[in-house]
Write a protein that holds these residues in place. Structure first.
Motif, PDB file in Angstrom:
ATOM      1  N   THR A   1     -23.057 -26.109  81.802  1.00 24.64           N
ATOM      2  CA  THR A   1     -23.676 -27.366  81.363  1.00 24.64           C
ATOM      3  C   THR A   1     -24.082 -27.280  79.892  1.00 24.64           C
ATOM      4  OG1 THR A   1     -24.462 -27.788  83.596  1.00 24.64           O
ATOM      5  CG2 THR A   1     -25.639 -28.905  81.814  1.00 24.64           C
ATOM      6  N   ILE A   2     -24.647 -26.142  79.504  1.00 28.11           N
ATOM      7  CA  ILE A   2     -25.161 -25.991  78.137  1.00 28.11           C
ATOM      8  C   ILE A   2     -24.026 -25.799  77.132  1.00 28.11           C
ATOM      9  CG2 ILE A   2     -26.532 -24.476  76.639  1.00 28.11           C
ATOM     10  CD1 ILE A   2     -28.280 -23.936  79.230  1.00 28.11           C
ATOM     11  N   VAL A   3     -23.026 -25.027  77.511  1.00 32.46           N
ATOM     12  CA  VAL A   3     -21.986 -24.660  76.538  1.00 32.46           C
ATOM     13  C   VAL A   3     -20.971 -25.784  76.321  1.00 32.46           C
ATOM     14  CG1 VAL A   3     -20.049 -23.055  76.132  1.00 32.46           C
ATOM     15  CG2 VAL A   3     -22.255 -22.178  76.939  1.00 32.46           C
ATOM     16  N   LEU A   4     -20.686 -26.575  77.366  1.00 28.70           N
ATOM     17  CA  LEU A   4     -19.558 -27.520  77.279  1.00 28.70           C
ATOM     18  C   LEU A   4     -19.615 -28.465  76.065  1.00 28.70           C
ATOM     19  CD1 LEU A   4     -16.872 -28.481  78.454  1.00 28.70           C
ATOM     20  CD2 LEU A   4     -18.158 -30.065  79.923  1.00 28.70           C
TER      21      LEU A   4
ATOM     22  N   HIS B   1     -14.380 -21.940  79.026  1.00 28.09           N
ATOM     23  CA  HIS B   1     -14.464 -21.042  80.183  1.00 28.09           C
ATOM     24  C   HIS B   1     -14.603 -19.580  79.741  1.00 28.09           C
ATOM     25  CE1 HIS B   1     -13.524 -24.591  82.510  1.00 28.09           C
ATOM     26  NE2 HIS B   1     -13.779 -23.922  83.626  1.00 28.09           N
ATOM     27  N   LYS B   2     -13.944 -19.235  78.632  1.00 30.70           N
ATOM     28  CA  LYS B   2     -14.076 -17.859  78.126  1.00 30.70           C
ATOM     29  C   LYS B   2     -15.544 -17.571  77.765  1.00 30.70           C
ATOM     30  CE  LYS B   2     -13.109 -13.882  76.276  1.00 30.70           C
ATOM     31  NZ  LYS B   2     -12.694 -12.729  77.044  1.00 30.70           N
ATOM     32  N   LEU B   3     -16.179 -18.526  77.074  1.00 33.27           N
ATOM     33  CA  LEU B   3     -17.588 -18.320  76.704  1.00 33.27           C
ATOM     34  C   LEU B   3     -18.469 -18.195  77.957  1.00 33.27           C
ATOM     35  CD1 LEU B   3     -17.876 -20.876  73.739  1.00 33.27           C
ATOM     36  CD2 LEU B   3     -18.058 -18.377  73.569  1.00 33.27           C
ATOM     37  N   CYS B   4     -18.206 -19.049  78.938  1.00 34.60           N
ATOM     38  CA  CYS B   4     -19.040 -19.007  80.153  1.00 34.60           C
ATOM     39  C   CYS B   4     -18.803 -17.731  80.949  1.00 34.60           C
ATOM     40  CB  CYS B   4     -18.791 -20.247  81.013  1.00 34.60           C
ATOM     41  SG  CYS B   4     -19.384 -21.742  80.217  1.00 34.60           S
TER      42      CYS B   4
ATOM     43  N   ALA C   1     -16.300 -29.635  83.305  1.00 36.71           N
ATOM     44  CA  ALA C   1     -15.751 -28.655  82.360  1.00 36.71           C
ATOM     45  C   ALA C   1     -14.307 -28.284  82.720  1.00 36.71           C
ATOM     46  CB  ALA C   1     -16.623 -27.395  82.348  1.00 36.71           C
ATOM     47  N   HIS C   2     -14.021 -28.167  84.023  1.00 38.48           N
ATOM     48  CA  HIS C   2     -12.645 -27.831  84.428  1.00 38.48           C
ATOM     49  C   HIS C   2     -11.683 -28.944  83.975  1.00 38.48           C
ATOM     50  CE1 HIS C   2     -14.886 -25.008  86.744  1.00 38.48           C
ATOM     51  NE2 HIS C   2     -14.974 -25.686  87.869  1.00 38.48           N
TER      52      HIS C   2
ATOM     53  N   PRO D   1      -5.925 -19.042  75.526  1.00 39.47           N
ATOM     54  CA  PRO D   1      -5.315 -19.987  74.587  1.00 39.47           C
ATOM     55  C   PRO D   1      -6.271 -21.163  74.353  1.00 39.47           C
ATOM     56  CG  PRO D   1      -3.827 -19.510  76.416  1.00 39.47           C
ATOM     57  CD  PRO D   1      -5.122 -18.866  76.757  1.00 39.47           C
ATOM     58  N   ASN D   2      -6.375 -21.621  73.098  1.00 36.36           N
ATOM     59  CA  ASN D   2      -7.337 -22.684  72.770  1.00 36.36           C
ATOM     60  C   ASN D   2      -6.750 -23.573  71.687  1.00 36.36           C
ATOM     61  OD1 ASN D   2     -10.148 -23.632  73.158  1.00 36.36           O
ATOM     62  ND2 ASN D   2     -10.298 -23.201  70.963  1.00 36.36           N
ATOM     63  N   PRO D   3      -7.014 -24.872  71.722  1.00 40.96           N
ATOM     64  CA  PRO D   3      -6.405 -25.763  70.719  1.00 40.96           C
ATOM     65  C   PRO D   3      -6.737 -25.352  69.285  1.00 40.96           C
ATOM     66  CG  PRO D   3      -7.663 -27.037  72.341  1.00 40.96           C
ATOM     67  CD  PRO D   3      -7.827 -25.591  72.704  1.00 40.96           C
TER      68      PRO D   3
END
Ligand SMILES: NC(=O)c1ccc[n+]([C@@H]2O[C@H](COP(=O)([O-])OP(=O)(O)OC[C@H]3O[C@@H](n4cnc5c(N)ncnc54)[C@H](O)[C@@H]3O)[C@@H](O)[C@H]2O)c1
Ligand SMILES: O=C(O)CCC(=O)CC(=O)O
Length: 353
Positions: A258-261, A239-242, A173-174, A328-330
């Motif tokens: 693992t679940i969110v990515l 990362h914000k969601l996690c 994820a990173h 910031p997010n695309p």
């Protein structure tokens, strides 16, 4: 055409099976004489083994590291380090133990020597997190970046297979978010792709044979690279969601990642096509989101938030929190689409491509 800023961050890495043998040499190189050894209660035996190796250079063992670094634990550890006259901290364990070392360093400037035994990557970052009155605050400070990291894959053999898979996807994820970071750069892109490829190979091999040393070495190598990406460029929606789900709903860290990515990648797919191609390429697949979902599901990791303690009635609240203080997010954050993302992650639905 390239246009970027790259900041090298000073840390020394000693990598390889058996590299724990260099602990004494590395403590000496730090100029330290009295090390406080940190661990979780579960890894007390490892901490004692480290203290034995240090001999007269061990100041003591503090074994109360827990996830998300409660301020009370940080204060207790700081006080013990001070009373024992420790001039460095040796953190053996995962992100929770490294995080405790960081909380001590933030207060005192004590240098940290980290010996990571998961793939979370905290040892390569100047990021710290401390939880006070139920709120987790994160920040960046150069003092908390471990000065030396000993990566010994032999020490990761005991990491249970399930945790190895989720921790490895935490590392991926990173790297994945590093590839579409607003402040990304070509060096981090190289590290991200190489790190993901190493983990993409290693995790299924670890699932087959838990003590496959080549796979354990590949996974830790991947964790190093992905952790370096986390430490150097900004993270985004995933990362914000996690952080929201872990910090406000106490969900377990690596499993949540693992679940969110896959869902975060599907959300960003159209807005970050080059990053998606790079992620899919590194994982030897056609779709980034499908590749990560498959890596989790095929290797027995959880794919639904409902299976790790999330309540459906909390999804609206989680969505509200995630919409605040946005990273910031695309793709801009659209409330209805983020709420649907959380629903899909809750149910364990296969993500769109
Ligand atoms: N600041 C950062 O840059 C950063 C980066 C990643 C994670 N984190 C933080 O780290 C924490 C999560 O870290 P984590 O996922 O590594 O989990 P963890 O450190 O909480 O470890 C999970 C459990 O596994 C045990 N464990 C670790 N290695 C083991 C091994 N080799 N054998 C047997 N048991 C072992 C630990 O003792 C613990 O009981 C979270 O609080 C997260 O926010 C911070
Ligand atoms: O908890 C922290 O120290 C910050 C965690 C972080 O930014 C990386 C992650 O979520 O894996």
């Amino acid at each position: 055409m390239k246009n970027f800023v790259y900041n090298g961050q000073p840390s020394r890495v000693v990598f390889g099976a058996g590299s724990l043998q260099y602990l004494g040499r590395e403590i000496e190189a730090l100029g330290a004489n009295k090390a406080l050894v940190l661990s979780t209660p579960e890894q007390r035996a490892s901490a004692e083994m480290i203290a034995d190796l240090l001999g007269s250079r061990a100041a003591g063992v503090f074994d109360r590291a827990v996830m998300h670094v409660p301020i009370e634990t940080a204060r207790e550890a700081r006080e013990i380090a001070r009373k024992l006259g420790a001039d460095c901290a040796v953190a053996i364990g995962g992100g929770s133990t490294t995080g405790l070392g960081k909380a001590i360093a933030l207060d005192s400037g004590l240098p940290i020597l980290a010996i990571p035994t998961t793939y979370a990557g905290s040892e390569m970052t100047p990021i710290y997190g401390i939880t006070e009155a139920g709120i987790k605050k994160t920040g960046k400070d150069a003092r908390v970046l471990p000065r030396t990291v000993i990566y010994d894959p032999e020490l990761s053999l005991s990491l249970p297979v399930g945790m190895s898979i989720t921790s490895g996807i935490n590392a991926i994820a990173h790297a994945a978010e590093g590839l579409y970071a607003v402040d990304g750069n070509p060096i981090m892109d190289l590290m991200a792709k190489e790190g993901m490829a190493a983990l993409g190979r290693a995790l299924p091999a670890i699932k087959k044979v838990a003590n496959d040393m080549t796979a354990r070495s590949d996974a830790l190598y991947g964790a190093w690279l992905c952790g370096t990406v986390l430490g150097n460029v900004g993270m985004a929606l995933h990362h914000k969601l996690c952080h929201t789900l872990g910090g406000s709903f106490n969900l377990p860290h690596a499993e949540t990642h693992t679940i969110v990515l896959p869902h975060a990648l599907a959300y960003n797919a159209a807005a970050a096509p080059e990053a998606m191609l790079a992620i899919a390429g590194a994982l030897n697949a056609k779709s980034a989101a499908q590749a990560v979902f498959g890596l989790a599901k095929d290797n027995g990791a959880p794919v639904a938030l409902r299976d790790i303690g999330m309540k459906e009635s909390d999804l609206d609240k989680a969505c509200d929190i995630a919409m605040q203080n946005q990273y910031p997010n695309p793709r801009p954050l659209e409330r209805a689409a983020i709420r649907q993302l959380l629903q899909d992650a809750f149910e364990g639905a296969r993500p769109g491509s």
